[in-house]
Design an enzyme around this catalytic site. Structure first.
Site, mmCIF file in Angstrom:
data_model
loop_
_atom_site.group_PDB
_atom_site.id
_atom_site.type_symbol
_atom_site.label_atom_id
_atom_site.label_comp_id
_atom_site.label_asym_id
_atom_site.label_seq_id
_atom_site.Cartn_x
_atom_site.Cartn_y
_atom_site.Cartn_z
ATOM 1 N N SER A 149 0.854 -1.191 0.000
ATOM 2 C CA SER A 149 0.000 0.000 0.000
ATOM 3 C C SER A 149 0.881 1.228 0.000
ATOM 4 O O SER A 149 2.066 1.158 0.345
ATOM 5 C CB SER A 149 -0.859 -0.013 1.270
ATOM 6 N N TYR A 162 -3.155 -0.250 10.053
ATOM 7 C CA TYR A 162 -3.022 -0.601 8.632
ATOM 8 C C TYR A 162 -1.635 -0.225 8.135
ATOM 9 O O TYR A 162 -0.959 -1.020 7.469
ATOM 10 C CB TYR A 162 -4.101 0.134 7.849
HETATM 11 P P1 NAP Z 1 -11.804 -5.318 -0.252
HETATM 12 O O1 NAP Z 1 -12.657 -4.861 -1.359
HETATM 13 O O2 NAP Z 1 -12.148 -4.968 1.159
HETATM 14 O O3 NAP Z 1 -11.587 -6.909 -0.375
HETATM 15 C C1 NAP Z 1 -10.789 -7.543 0.607
HETATM 16 C C2 NAP Z 1 -10.976 -9.028 0.437
HETATM 17 O O4 NAP Z 1 -10.198 -9.699 1.439
HETATM 18 C C3 NAP Z 1 -12.429 -9.451 0.617
HETATM 19 O O5 NAP Z 1 -12.754 -10.457 -0.308
HETATM 20 C C4 NAP Z 1 -12.415 -10.007 2.036
HETATM 21 O O6 NAP Z 1 -13.378 -10.989 2.259
HETATM 22 C C5 NAP Z 1 -11.065 -10.655 2.070
HETATM 23 N N1 NAP Z 1 -10.635 -10.934 3.445
HETATM 24 C C6 NAP Z 1 -10.637 -10.097 4.508
HETATM 25 N N2 NAP Z 1 -10.185 -10.735 5.593
HETATM 26 C C7 NAP Z 1 -9.892 -12.018 5.219
HETATM 27 C C8 NAP Z 1 -9.387 -13.162 5.884
HETATM 28 N N3 NAP Z 1 -9.103 -13.147 7.201
HETATM 29 N N4 NAP Z 1 -9.221 -14.311 5.179
HETATM 30 C C9 NAP Z 1 -9.546 -14.356 3.861
HETATM 31 N N5 NAP Z 1 -10.024 -13.301 3.156
HETATM 32 C C10 NAP Z 1 -10.191 -12.149 3.845
HETATM 33 O O7 NAP Z 1 -10.328 -4.748 -0.461
HETATM 34 P P2 NAP Z 1 -9.577 -4.274 -1.789
HETATM 35 O O8 NAP Z 1 -9.703 -2.811 -1.930
HETATM 36 O O9 NAP Z 1 -9.914 -5.187 -2.917
HETATM 37 O O10 NAP Z 1 -8.078 -4.533 -1.286
HETATM 38 C C11 NAP Z 1 -7.439 -5.765 -1.498
HETATM 39 C C12 NAP Z 1 -6.033 -5.603 -0.960
HETATM 40 O O11 NAP Z 1 -5.437 -4.439 -1.519
HETATM 41 C C13 NAP Z 1 -5.993 -5.404 0.551
HETATM 42 O O12 NAP Z 1 -4.847 -6.034 1.077
HETATM 43 C C14 NAP Z 1 -5.846 -3.884 0.693
HETATM 44 O O13 NAP Z 1 -5.221 -3.531 1.909
HETATM 45 C C15 NAP Z 1 -4.974 -3.583 -0.470
HETATM 46 N N6 NAP Z 1 -5.019 -2.201 -0.952
HETATM 47 C C16 NAP Z 1 -6.204 -1.629 -1.305
HETATM 48 C C17 NAP Z 1 -6.174 -0.322 -1.813
HETATM 49 C C18 NAP Z 1 -7.427 0.389 -2.229
HETATM 50 O O14 NAP Z 1 -7.349 1.624 -2.409
HETATM 51 N N7 NAP Z 1 -8.544 -0.275 -2.385
HETATM 52 C C19 NAP Z 1 -4.965 0.354 -1.961
HETATM 53 C C20 NAP Z 1 -3.788 -0.279 -1.543
HETATM 54 C C21 NAP Z 1 -3.831 -1.558 -1.054
HETATM 55 P P3 NAP Z 1 -14.770 -10.588 2.969
HETATM 56 O O15 NAP Z 1 -15.567 -9.865 1.950
HETATM 57 O O16 NAP Z 1 -15.363 -11.902 3.371
HETATM 58 O O17 NAP Z 1 -14.437 -9.716 4.159
HETATM 59 C C1 GCO Z 2 -7.149 5.029 3.426
HETATM 60 C C2 GCO Z 2 -7.214 4.092 2.237
HETATM 61 C C3 GCO Z 2 -5.814 3.664 1.844
HETATM 62 C C4 GCO Z 2 -5.894 2.753 0.653
HETATM 63 C C5 GCO Z 2 -4.561 2.265 0.252
HETATM 64 C C6 GCO Z 2 -3.670 3.343 -0.241
HETATM 65 O O1 GCO Z 2 -8.029 4.948 4.304
HETATM 66 O O2 GCO Z 2 -6.204 5.827 3.444
HETATM 67 O O3 GCO Z 2 -8.027 2.979 2.520
HETATM 68 O O4 GCO Z 2 -5.210 3.014 2.911
HETATM 69 O O5 GCO Z 2 -6.658 1.649 0.941
HETATM 70 O O6 GCO Z 2 -3.964 1.448 1.191
HETATM 71 O O7 GCO Z 2 -2.545 2.728 -0.830
#
Ligand code: NAP
Ligand code: GCO
Length: 269
Positions: A149, A162
């Site tokens: 992230s 986080y």
């Molecule tokens: P999301 O929409 O919240 O999806 C997260 C997924 O992880 C969901 O399918 C969730 O399942 C699953 N999960 C949560 N806890 C779990 C566990 N204990 N065991 C197995 N599965 C689990 O998140 P996303 O935005 O797609 O993000 C995916 C990854 O990218 C995360 O690691 C997040 O930190 C990272 N990320 C996101 C962003 C962003 O801006 N969106 C940016 C940087 C990094 P449930 O639905 O059952 O909870």
């Molecule tokens: C927040 C956001 C971010 C993104 C991502 C950025 O609350 O600032 O959720 O953390 O998810 O991780 O890279």
């Protein structure tokens, strides 16, 4: 472009496990892997979500394999990996994607809440990586991609747990590289910027008067690309890091953030 060169980006014959990939970023990455020839395995916490995910993959013509598994539970993870190896094959590519965020001011966050984020976002990738590495060593190759992230580099209010987890995940990435590079295992991170998924939906919600969420406007002003990213923006970088084209790339975090980490931000009007 010469066909053989493109072959380096193929995932034909590979088995890819993408954790938490019923939707969101994991789903986006897994569909790209499938388009490049990989067999997709994913897990989620609840059968109903696994079923929803399977249907979504099927809609795209992808016969994925979905399992209920909590990445923080070592027994469940080991059983999942053993079942996949028996039914499908050794896992060649692991994407540690499953993750949560809790947006709570640190002084109001309980230790239990802090631990829960660390457990899923950092212990989970440790547990799943540990489960797949032995077979990768035996097979003579492996790819591990940790979804880090911007908070692997920066902090902000309310995301202490986080940021600590994602900062740790960056160093776990470097350590897996250091410990297993000699076995032809490459472990790299992808650091998405602000991506439009359910996880960030609260930051983009329209205000009661119909105006944009202040954080939404803030991110668009802070991002040179002047937009939120989408899971599709992560597909090319993920395929690169999952393919032979990146066999000499190890221990790196590739930031796919529209330039936000390089930019001081636009002067507010
Ligand atoms: P999301 O929409 O919240 O999806 C997260 C997924 O992880 C969901 O399918 C969730 O399942 C699953 N999960 C949560 N806890 C779990 C566990 N204990 N065991 C197995 N599965 C689990 O998140 P996303 O935005 O797609 O993000 C995916 C990854 O990218 C995360 O690691 C997040 O930190 C990272 N990320 C996101 C962003 C962003 O801006 N969106 C940016 C940087 C990094 P449930 O639905 O059952 O909870
Ligand atoms: C927040 C956001 C971010 C993104 C991502 C950025 O609350 O600032 O959720 O953390 O998810 O991780 O890279």
């Amino acid at each position: 472009m010469e066909k053989n060169f493109l072959q380096g980006f193929s995932l034909e014959g590979k088995v890819a496990l993408v954790t938490g990939a019923s939707y969101g970023i994991g789903f986006g990455i897994a569909t790209a892997f499938a388009r490049c020839g990989a067999t997709i395995v994913f897990n989620d916490l609840k059968q109903e979500l696994v079923d929803k995910g399977l249907a979504a993959y099927k809609e795209l013509g992808i016969e994925a394999h979905g399992y209920v598994c909590d990445v923080t539970k070592e027994e469940q993870v080991n059983a999942l990996v053993a079942q996949v190896e028996k039914e499908i094959g050794v896992i060649d590519i692991l994407v540690n994607n499953a993750g949560i965020i809790k947006r709570i001011p640190m002084h109001e966050m309980t230790a239990a809440e802090f631990r829960q984020v660390i457990d899923i976002d950092l212990n989970g990738p440790f547990i799943v990586s540990k489960a797949v590495i032995p077979s990768m060593i035996k097979k003579g190759h492996g790819k591990i991609i940790n979804i880090c992230s911007m908070m692997s580099e920066l902090g902000r209010e309310t995301v202490s747990a986080y940021a600590a987890a994602k900062g740790g995940l960056k160093m776990l990435t470097r350590n897996i590289c250091s410990e297993y590079g000699e076995f032809n295992i490459q472990c790299n991170g992808i650091g998405p910027g602000y991506i439009a998924t359910p996880q960030t939906a609260p930051l983009r919600e329209r205000q009661p008067d119909g105006s944009r969420h202040p954080f939404d406007s803030f991110i668009v002003a802070k991002t040179p690309a002047a937009r939120w990213g989408t899971p599709e923006d992560l597909q090319g970088p993920a395929v690169f890091l999952a393919s032979d084209a990146s066999n000499f790339v190890n221990g790196q975090v590739l930031y796919v953030d529209g330039g936000i980490l390089a930019y001081i931000g636009k002067q507010p009007k």
